[in-house]
Design a protein around this motif. Structure first.
Motif, mmCIF file in Angstrom:
data_model
loop_
_atom_site.group_PDB
_atom_site.id
_atom_site.type_symbol
_atom_site.label_atom_id
_atom_site.label_comp_id
_atom_site.label_asym_id
_atom_site.label_seq_id
_atom_site.Cartn_x
_atom_site.Cartn_y
_atom_site.Cartn_z
ATOM 1 N N GLY A 272 0.812 -1.214 0.000
ATOM 2 C CA GLY A 272 0.000 0.000 0.000
ATOM 3 C C GLY A 272 0.841 1.258 0.000
ATOM 4 N N GLY A 273 2.003 1.196 0.652
ATOM 5 C CA GLY A 273 2.904 2.333 0.662
ATOM 6 C C GLY A 273 3.441 2.658 -0.720
ATOM 7 N N LEU A 274 3.786 1.623 -1.483
ATOM 8 C CA LEU A 274 4.268 1.824 -2.847
ATOM 9 C C LEU A 274 3.177 2.436 -3.724
ATOM 10 C CD1 LEU A 274 6.218 -1.531 -3.433
ATOM 11 C CD2 LEU A 274 7.229 0.761 -3.283
ATOM 12 N N VAL A 275 1.954 1.944 -3.577
ATOM 13 C CA VAL A 275 0.843 2.473 -4.372
ATOM 14 C C VAL A 275 0.578 3.927 -3.997
ATOM 15 C CG1 VAL A 275 -1.640 2.258 -4.805
ATOM 16 C CG2 VAL A 275 -0.198 0.211 -4.745
ATOM 17 N N THR A 276 0.584 4.219 -2.707
ATOM 18 C CA THR A 276 0.358 5.590 -2.240
ATOM 19 C C THR A 276 1.412 6.542 -2.793
ATOM 20 O OG1 THR A 276 -0.690 4.826 -0.198
ATOM 21 C CG2 THR A 276 0.224 7.050 -0.186
ATOM 22 N N LYS A 277 2.667 6.138 -2.708
ATOM 23 C CA LYS A 277 3.758 6.984 -3.190
ATOM 24 C C LYS A 277 3.615 7.266 -4.680
ATOM 25 C CE LYS A 277 8.833 7.202 -3.376
ATOM 26 N NZ LYS A 277 10.094 6.479 -3.039
ATOM 27 N N ASP B 274 -2.162 -12.127 -6.544
ATOM 28 C CA ASP B 274 -0.705 -12.148 -6.420
ATOM 29 C C ASP B 274 -0.209 -13.543 -6.053
ATOM 30 O OD1 ASP B 274 -1.428 -9.486 -6.473
ATOM 31 O OD2 ASP B 274 -0.890 -9.123 -4.374
ATOM 32 N N ASN B 275 0.900 -13.935 -6.650
ATOM 33 C CA ASN B 275 1.626 -15.111 -6.177
ATOM 34 C C ASN B 275 2.354 -14.718 -4.888
ATOM 35 O OD1 ASN B 275 3.440 -17.522 -6.133
ATOM 36 N ND2 ASN B 275 2.698 -17.805 -8.229
ATOM 37 N N PHE B 276 3.103 -15.622 -4.291
ATOM 38 C CA PHE B 276 3.930 -15.256 -3.145
ATOM 39 C C PHE B 276 4.925 -14.184 -3.582
ATOM 40 C CE2 PHE B 276 2.797 -19.707 -1.830
ATOM 41 C CZ PHE B 276 2.044 -19.343 -0.720
ATOM 42 N N ALA C 134 7.347 -9.765 -7.578
ATOM 43 C CA ALA C 134 7.865 -8.652 -6.790
ATOM 44 C C ALA C 134 6.716 -7.760 -6.336
ATOM 45 C CB ALA C 134 8.853 -7.831 -7.611
ATOM 46 N N ARG C 135 6.770 -7.317 -5.094
ATOM 47 C CA ARG C 135 5.723 -6.408 -4.616
ATOM 48 C C ARG C 135 5.680 -5.135 -5.456
ATOM 49 N NH1 ARG C 135 6.785 -6.612 1.824
ATOM 50 N NH2 ARG C 135 8.916 -6.746 1.031
ATOM 51 N N ALA C 136 6.831 -4.694 -5.942
ATOM 52 C CA ALA C 136 6.855 -3.498 -6.781
ATOM 53 C C ALA C 136 6.053 -3.695 -8.064
ATOM 54 C CB ALA C 136 8.294 -3.116 -7.113
ATOM 55 N N ASP C 137 6.055 -4.909 -8.595
ATOM 56 C CA ASP C 137 5.263 -5.184 -9.796
ATOM 57 C C ASP C 137 3.776 -5.179 -9.490
ATOM 58 O OD1 ASP C 137 7.415 -5.342 -11.510
ATOM 59 O OD2 ASP C 137 7.632 -7.524 -11.334
ATOM 60 N N VAL C 138 3.401 -5.722 -8.355
ATOM 61 C CA VAL C 138 1.990 -5.685 -7.952
ATOM 62 C C VAL C 138 1.546 -4.240 -7.799
ATOM 63 C CG1 VAL C 138 0.316 -6.343 -6.191
ATOM 64 C CG2 VAL C 138 2.161 -7.931 -6.814
ATOM 65 N N ALA C 139 2.391 -3.416 -7.185
ATOM 66 C CA ALA C 139 2.063 -2.001 -7.015
ATOM 67 C C ALA C 139 1.909 -1.313 -8.367
ATOM 68 C CB ALA C 139 3.137 -1.311 -6.190
ATOM 69 N N ASP C 140 2.790 -1.624 -9.309
ATOM 70 C CA ASP C 140 2.702 -1.005 -10.634
ATOM 71 C C ASP C 140 1.395 -1.383 -11.327
ATOM 72 O OD1 ASP C 140 5.183 0.123 -10.246
ATOM 73 O OD2 ASP C 140 6.260 -1.316 -11.517
ATOM 74 N N VAL C 141 0.999 -2.638 -11.206
ATOM 75 C CA VAL C 141 -0.270 -3.068 -11.791
ATOM 76 C C VAL C 141 -1.428 -2.353 -11.107
ATOM 77 C CG1 VAL C 141 -1.846 -5.022 -12.054
ATOM 78 C CG2 VAL C 141 0.589 -5.302 -12.576
ATOM 79 N N ASP D 92 1.753 -13.365 -18.161
ATOM 80 C CA ASP D 92 2.317 -12.094 -18.608
ATOM 81 C C ASP D 92 1.422 -10.923 -18.199
ATOM 82 O OD1 ASP D 92 0.172 -12.419 -20.312
ATOM 83 O OD2 ASP D 92 1.286 -11.915 -22.138
ATOM 84 N N ASP D 93 0.633 -11.101 -17.144
ATOM 85 C CA ASP D 93 -0.303 -10.060 -16.725
ATOM 86 C C ASP D 93 0.408 -8.807 -16.224
ATOM 87 O OD1 ASP D 93 -2.384 -11.641 -17.462
ATOM 88 O OD2 ASP D 93 -3.099 -12.095 -15.436
ATOM 89 N N VAL D 94 1.577 -8.951 -15.602
ATOM 90 C CA VAL D 94 2.323 -7.756 -15.184
ATOM 91 C C VAL D 94 2.668 -6.917 -16.416
ATOM 92 C CG1 VAL D 94 4.510 -6.911 -14.247
ATOM 93 C CG2 VAL D 94 3.246 -8.698 -13.034
ATOM 94 N N ARG D 95 3.191 -7.558 -17.436
ATOM 95 C CA ARG D 95 3.560 -6.825 -18.655
ATOM 96 C C ARG D 95 2.333 -6.208 -19.314
ATOM 97 N NH1 ARG D 95 2.930 -7.602 -23.618
ATOM 98 N NH2 ARG D 95 2.259 -9.769 -23.365
ATOM 99 N N ARG D 96 1.249 -6.964 -19.408
ATOM 100 C CA ARG D 96 0.060 -6.482 -20.106
ATOM 101 C C ARG D 96 -0.564 -5.280 -19.413
ATOM 102 N NH1 ARG D 96 -4.402 -9.012 -20.746
ATOM 103 N NH2 ARG D 96 -4.252 -10.480 -19.006
ATOM 104 N N VAL D 97 -0.540 -5.261 -18.092
ATOM 105 C CA VAL D 97 -1.219 -4.185 -17.362
ATOM 106 C C VAL D 97 -0.255 -3.056 -16.991
ATOM 107 C CG1 VAL D 97 -2.647 -3.598 -15.370
ATOM 108 C CG2 VAL D 97 -2.876 -5.849 -16.437
ATOM 109 N N ALA D 98 0.911 -3.393 -16.466
ATOM 110 C CA ALA D 98 1.858 -2.366 -16.018
ATOM 111 C C ALA D 98 2.708 -1.816 -17.160
ATOM 112 C CB ALA D 98 2.765 -2.923 -14.928
ATOM 113 N N GLY D 99 2.826 -2.589 -18.251
ATOM 114 C CA GLY D 99 3.569 -2.092 -19.401
ATOM 115 C C GLY D 99 5.050 -2.374 -19.366
#
Length: 276
Positions: A12-17, A135-137, A165-172, A258-265
Protein backbone atom coordinates in the motif's frame (compact mmCIF):
# COMPACT_ATOMS: atom_id res chain seq x y z
CA UNK A 1 -11.62 10.09 -5.45
CA UNK A 2 -9.37 7.08 -4.94
CA UNK A 3 -9.00 5.54 -1.49
CA UNK A 4 -6.05 3.34 -0.57
CA UNK A 5 -5.90 0.97 2.38
CA UNK A 6 -2.72 -0.57 3.74
CA UNK A 7 -0.66 2.56 3.08
CA UNK A 8 1.41 1.95 6.21
CA UNK A 9 2.55 -1.39 4.75
CA UNK A 10 4.93 -2.22 1.92
CA UNK A 11 2.47 -2.72 -0.95
CA UNK A 12 0.00 0.00 0.00
CA UNK A 13 2.90 2.33 0.66
CA UNK A 14 4.27 1.82 -2.85
CA UNK A 15 0.84 2.47 -4.37
CA UNK A 16 0.36 5.59 -2.24
CA UNK A 17 3.76 6.98 -3.19
CA UNK A 18 3.13 6.42 -6.89
CA UNK A 19 -0.32 8.00 -6.85
CA UNK A 20 0.68 10.95 -4.68
CA UNK A 21 3.71 11.71 -6.83
CA UNK A 22 1.96 11.33 -10.16
CA UNK A 23 1.00 14.06 -12.61
CA UNK A 24 -2.26 12.16 -12.99
CA UNK A 25 -4.83 14.37 -11.26
CA UNK A 26 -6.72 12.55 -8.51
CA UNK A 27 -8.19 13.14 -5.10
CA UNK A 28 -6.40 10.66 -2.85
CA UNK A 29 -7.63 9.40 0.50
CA UNK A 30 -5.73 7.06 2.82
CA UNK A 31 -7.82 4.77 5.00
CA UNK A 32 -5.74 3.62 7.97
CA UNK A 33 -6.18 2.23 11.46
CA UNK A 34 -3.81 4.80 12.96
CA UNK A 35 -3.54 8.21 11.29
CA UNK A 36 -0.26 8.94 13.08
CA UNK A 37 1.39 6.19 11.02
CA UNK A 38 0.07 7.33 7.63
CA UNK A 39 2.61 8.28 4.95
CA UNK A 40 3.47 11.97 4.84
CA UNK A 41 1.74 12.88 1.59
CA UNK A 42 -0.67 15.68 0.77
CA UNK A 43 -4.01 13.91 0.93
CA UNK A 44 -7.05 13.21 3.07
CA UNK A 45 -6.58 10.63 5.86
CA UNK A 46 -9.41 8.75 7.55
CA UNK A 47 -9.27 6.20 10.36
CA UNK A 48 -11.14 2.92 10.61
CA UNK A 49 -10.62 -0.79 11.13
CA UNK A 50 -11.96 -3.33 8.66
CA UNK A 51 -14.12 -4.84 11.39
CA UNK A 52 -15.79 -1.51 12.32
CA UNK A 53 -18.53 -1.17 9.73
CA UNK A 54 -19.89 2.23 10.72
CA UNK A 55 -16.43 3.82 10.92
CA UNK A 56 -15.60 2.28 7.55
CA UNK A 57 -18.76 3.69 5.94
CA UNK A 58 -17.82 7.15 7.21
CA UNK A 59 -14.23 6.77 6.01
CA UNK A 60 -15.31 5.69 2.52
CA UNK A 61 -18.07 8.21 1.79
CA UNK A 62 -17.34 10.08 -1.43
CA UNK A 63 -14.88 7.44 -2.70
CA UNK A 64 -15.24 6.32 -6.30
CA UNK A 65 -12.51 3.66 -6.46
CA UNK A 66 -11.13 1.72 -3.51
CA UNK A 67 -7.84 -0.17 -3.39
CA UNK A 68 -8.32 -2.80 -0.70
CA UNK A 69 -5.22 -4.55 0.55
CA UNK A 70 -6.25 -7.81 2.21
CA UNK A 71 -6.30 -7.80 6.01
CA UNK A 72 -3.49 -9.19 8.12
CA UNK A 73 -3.65 -12.91 8.84
CA UNK A 74 -6.19 -13.54 11.58
CA UNK A 75 -8.72 -16.15 12.56
CA UNK A 76 -11.57 -13.70 11.86
CA UNK A 77 -10.10 -12.42 8.61
CA UNK A 78 -13.08 -13.45 6.50
CA UNK A 79 -15.46 -11.55 8.78
CA UNK A 80 -13.21 -8.48 8.66
CA UNK A 81 -13.15 -8.57 4.87
CA UNK A 82 -16.89 -9.02 4.55
CA UNK A 83 -17.61 -6.20 6.99
CA UNK A 84 -15.36 -3.76 5.12
CA UNK A 85 -16.72 -4.82 1.71
CA UNK A 86 -20.26 -4.30 2.96
CA UNK A 87 -19.25 -0.87 4.28
CA UNK A 88 -17.75 0.06 0.90
CA UNK A 89 -20.98 -0.82 -0.88
CA UNK A 90 -23.03 1.14 1.67
CA UNK A 91 -20.75 4.16 1.26
CA UNK A 92 -21.35 4.19 -2.48
CA UNK A 93 -17.95 3.00 -3.70
CA UNK A 94 -18.29 2.25 -7.40
CA UNK A 95 -15.23 0.08 -8.04
CA UNK A 96 -13.20 -2.06 -5.65
CA UNK A 97 -9.69 -3.29 -6.51
CA UNK A 98 -8.75 -6.18 -4.21
CA UNK A 99 -5.41 -7.90 -3.60
CA UNK A 100 -6.23 -11.59 -3.73
CA UNK A 101 -4.05 -14.68 -4.14
CA UNK A 102 -3.04 -16.74 -7.15
CA UNK A 103 -5.36 -19.72 -7.37
CA UNK A 104 -7.84 -18.37 -4.82
CA UNK A 105 -10.54 -21.01 -4.40
CA UNK A 106 -12.73 -22.58 -1.75
CA UNK A 107 -10.43 -25.61 -1.73
CA UNK A 108 -7.08 -23.86 -2.37
CA UNK A 109 -4.10 -25.77 -0.99
CA UNK A 110 -2.78 -22.56 0.58
CA UNK A 111 -5.36 -22.14 3.31
CA UNK A 112 -5.28 -18.34 3.22
CA UNK A 113 -6.19 -18.56 -0.47
CA UNK A 114 -9.57 -19.77 0.75
CA UNK A 115 -10.00 -16.52 2.68
CA UNK A 116 -9.29 -14.60 -0.53
CA UNK A 117 -11.87 -16.66 -2.41
CA UNK A 118 -14.43 -15.78 0.26
CA UNK A 119 -13.61 -12.07 -0.10
CA UNK A 120 -13.87 -12.30 -3.89
CA UNK A 121 -17.32 -13.84 -3.57
CA UNK A 122 -18.44 -11.08 -1.20
CA UNK A 123 -17.20 -8.45 -3.65
CA UNK A 124 -18.95 -10.15 -6.58
CA UNK A 125 -22.19 -10.18 -4.58
CA UNK A 126 -21.86 -6.55 -3.47
CA UNK A 127 -22.98 -4.90 -6.71
CA UNK A 128 -19.73 -2.92 -7.01
CA UNK A 129 -17.53 -3.15 -10.07
CA UNK A 130 -14.31 -4.98 -9.22
CA UNK A 131 -10.82 -5.94 -10.28
CA UNK A 132 -8.96 -8.78 -8.59
CA UNK A 133 -5.18 -8.79 -8.40
CA UNK A 134 -4.29 -12.39 -7.63
CA UNK A 135 -0.70 -12.15 -6.42
CA UNK A 136 1.63 -15.11 -6.18
CA UNK A 137 3.93 -15.26 -3.15
CA UNK A 138 6.24 -12.24 -2.97
CA UNK A 139 9.72 -12.87 -4.36
CA UNK A 140 11.23 -10.18 -2.15
CA UNK A 141 9.89 -11.92 0.96
CA UNK A 142 10.74 -15.56 0.22
CA UNK A 143 14.42 -15.26 1.32
CA UNK A 144 13.24 -14.05 4.71
CA UNK A 145 11.54 -17.38 5.35
CA UNK A 146 15.06 -18.55 6.23
CA UNK A 147 16.01 -19.06 9.86
CA UNK A 148 19.05 -17.59 11.58
CA UNK A 149 21.23 -20.27 9.99
CA UNK A 150 20.02 -19.35 6.50
CA UNK A 151 17.82 -22.41 6.04
CA UNK A 152 14.39 -22.26 4.42
CA UNK A 153 12.53 -25.32 5.69
CA UNK A 154 9.21 -26.70 4.54
CA UNK A 155 7.47 -29.48 2.61
CA UNK A 156 7.86 -27.91 -0.84
CA UNK A 157 9.94 -30.66 -2.44
CA UNK A 158 10.88 -29.84 -6.02
CA UNK A 159 7.74 -27.78 -6.55
CA UNK A 160 8.04 -24.43 -8.26
CA UNK A 161 6.79 -20.95 -7.37
CA UNK A 162 6.32 -18.08 -9.83
CA UNK A 163 6.85 -15.49 -7.11
CA UNK A 164 6.15 -11.85 -7.95
CA UNK A 165 7.87 -8.65 -6.79
CA UNK A 166 5.72 -6.41 -4.62
CA UNK A 167 6.85 -3.50 -6.78
CA UNK A 168 5.26 -5.18 -9.80
CA UNK A 169 1.99 -5.68 -7.95
CA UNK A 170 2.06 -2.00 -7.02
CA UNK A 171 2.70 -1.00 -10.63
CA UNK A 172 -0.27 -3.07 -11.79
CA UNK A 173 -2.46 -1.63 -9.04
CA UNK A 174 -1.56 1.94 -10.02
CA UNK A 175 -2.33 1.24 -13.69
CA UNK A 176 -5.73 -0.16 -12.73
CA UNK A 177 -6.54 2.69 -10.35
CA UNK A 178 -5.75 5.27 -13.02
CA UNK A 179 -8.29 3.74 -15.40
CA UNK A 180 -10.57 1.42 -13.42
CA UNK A 181 -13.29 1.21 -16.05
CA UNK A 182 -10.83 -0.42 -18.46
CA UNK A 183 -10.25 -3.21 -15.94
CA UNK A 184 -13.77 -3.73 -14.60
CA UNK A 185 -14.52 -7.41 -14.05
CA UNK A 186 -10.92 -8.44 -14.72
CA UNK A 187 -8.92 -10.95 -12.69
CA UNK A 188 -5.16 -10.69 -13.10
CA UNK A 189 -2.79 -13.41 -11.91
CA UNK A 190 0.43 -11.61 -11.06
CA UNK A 191 3.62 -13.64 -11.23
CA UNK A 192 7.31 -13.26 -11.79
CA UNK A 193 8.92 -14.15 -15.14
CA UNK A 194 9.78 -17.73 -14.15
CA UNK A 195 8.86 -20.50 -11.74
CA UNK A 196 11.69 -21.51 -9.40
CA UNK A 197 12.21 -24.28 -6.88
CA UNK A 198 13.02 -23.11 -3.37
CA UNK A 199 16.51 -24.50 -3.88
CA UNK A 200 16.90 -22.07 -6.79
CA UNK A 201 15.29 -19.24 -4.81
CA UNK A 202 17.75 -19.76 -1.97
CA UNK A 203 20.78 -19.81 -4.26
CA UNK A 204 19.81 -16.79 -6.33
CA UNK A 205 18.50 -14.70 -3.46
CA UNK A 206 21.54 -15.54 -1.35
CA UNK A 207 23.83 -14.31 -4.09
CA UNK A 208 22.06 -10.94 -4.14
CA UNK A 209 21.86 -10.59 -0.37
CA UNK A 210 25.39 -11.81 0.25
CA UNK A 211 24.10 -14.55 2.51
CA UNK A 212 24.50 -18.32 2.42
CA UNK A 213 20.93 -19.54 1.98
CA UNK A 214 19.72 -23.06 1.31
CA UNK A 215 16.47 -24.99 1.19
CA UNK A 216 15.84 -28.06 3.32
CA UNK A 217 12.81 -30.18 2.54
CA UNK A 218 10.58 -31.43 5.35
CA UNK A 219 7.69 -33.84 5.52
CA UNK A 220 4.33 -32.33 6.34
CA UNK A 221 4.49 -33.98 9.75
CA UNK A 222 7.94 -32.54 10.42
CA UNK A 223 6.78 -29.08 9.35
CA UNK A 224 3.85 -29.08 11.77
CA UNK A 225 6.00 -30.44 14.58
CA UNK A 226 8.84 -27.94 14.10
CA UNK A 227 6.50 -24.95 13.99
CA UNK A 228 4.35 -26.11 16.90
CA UNK A 229 7.48 -26.52 19.00
CA UNK A 230 8.88 -23.10 18.08
CA UNK A 231 5.75 -20.97 18.23
CA UNK A 232 2.71 -20.74 20.45
CA UNK A 233 0.40 -20.66 17.43
CA UNK A 234 -3.19 -21.72 16.87
CA UNK A 235 -4.06 -24.48 14.41
CA UNK A 236 -5.26 -22.11 11.66
CA UNK A 237 -1.90 -20.33 11.75
CA UNK A 238 0.06 -23.59 11.61
CA UNK A 239 -2.08 -24.67 8.66
CA UNK A 240 -1.32 -21.41 6.85
CA UNK A 241 2.42 -21.67 7.42
CA UNK A 242 2.68 -25.31 6.32
CA UNK A 243 0.35 -24.89 3.34
CA UNK A 244 2.61 -22.16 2.00
CA UNK A 245 5.01 -24.98 1.16
CA UNK A 246 2.51 -27.67 0.19
CA UNK A 247 0.98 -25.23 -2.30
CA UNK A 248 4.40 -24.93 -3.91
CA UNK A 249 4.88 -28.69 -3.79
CA UNK A 250 1.65 -29.52 -5.62
CA UNK A 251 2.14 -26.98 -8.41
CA UNK A 252 -0.53 -24.53 -7.25
CA UNK A 253 1.92 -21.63 -7.50
CA UNK A 254 3.85 -22.61 -10.63
CA UNK A 255 1.81 -20.84 -13.32
CA UNK A 256 3.68 -18.01 -15.06
CA UNK A 257 1.58 -15.28 -16.69
CA UNK A 258 2.32 -12.09 -18.61
CA UNK A 259 -0.30 -10.06 -16.73
CA UNK A 260 2.32 -7.76 -15.18
CA UNK A 261 3.56 -6.82 -18.66
CA UNK A 262 0.06 -6.48 -20.11
CA UNK A 263 -1.22 -4.18 -17.36
CA UNK A 264 1.86 -2.37 -16.02
CA UNK A 265 3.57 -2.09 -19.40
CA UNK A 266 6.91 -3.63 -18.42
CA UNK A 267 8.33 -7.09 -17.89
CA UNK A 268 7.99 -8.69 -14.47
CA UNK A 269 11.05 -8.35 -12.26
CA UNK A 270 13.35 -11.30 -11.69
CA UNK A 271 14.11 -12.27 -8.09
CA UNK A 272 17.44 -10.46 -8.43
CA UNK A 273 15.70 -7.25 -9.53
CA UNK A 274 13.12 -7.59 -6.77
CA UNK A 275 15.83 -7.84 -4.13
CA UNK A 276 18.35 -5.47 -5.68
Amino acid sequence: MIAVTGSTGALGGLVTKALAGSDFRIDLRLVVRDASRAPDVDCDVRECAYADEEAAVAALEGVDTLFMVSAAEAQDRRAQHRTFIRAAARAGVAHLVYTSFSGAAADATFTLGRDHHDAEQAIRDSGMAFTFLRDNFYSDLLPYFADAAGVIRGPAGEGRVAAVARADVADVAVAVLRDPAAHAGATYTLTGPEALTLTEVAARAGAVLGRDLRFEDETVEEAYASRAAAYDAEQWQLDAWVSTYTAIADGSCAEVTDDVRRVAGHEARTIEAALG
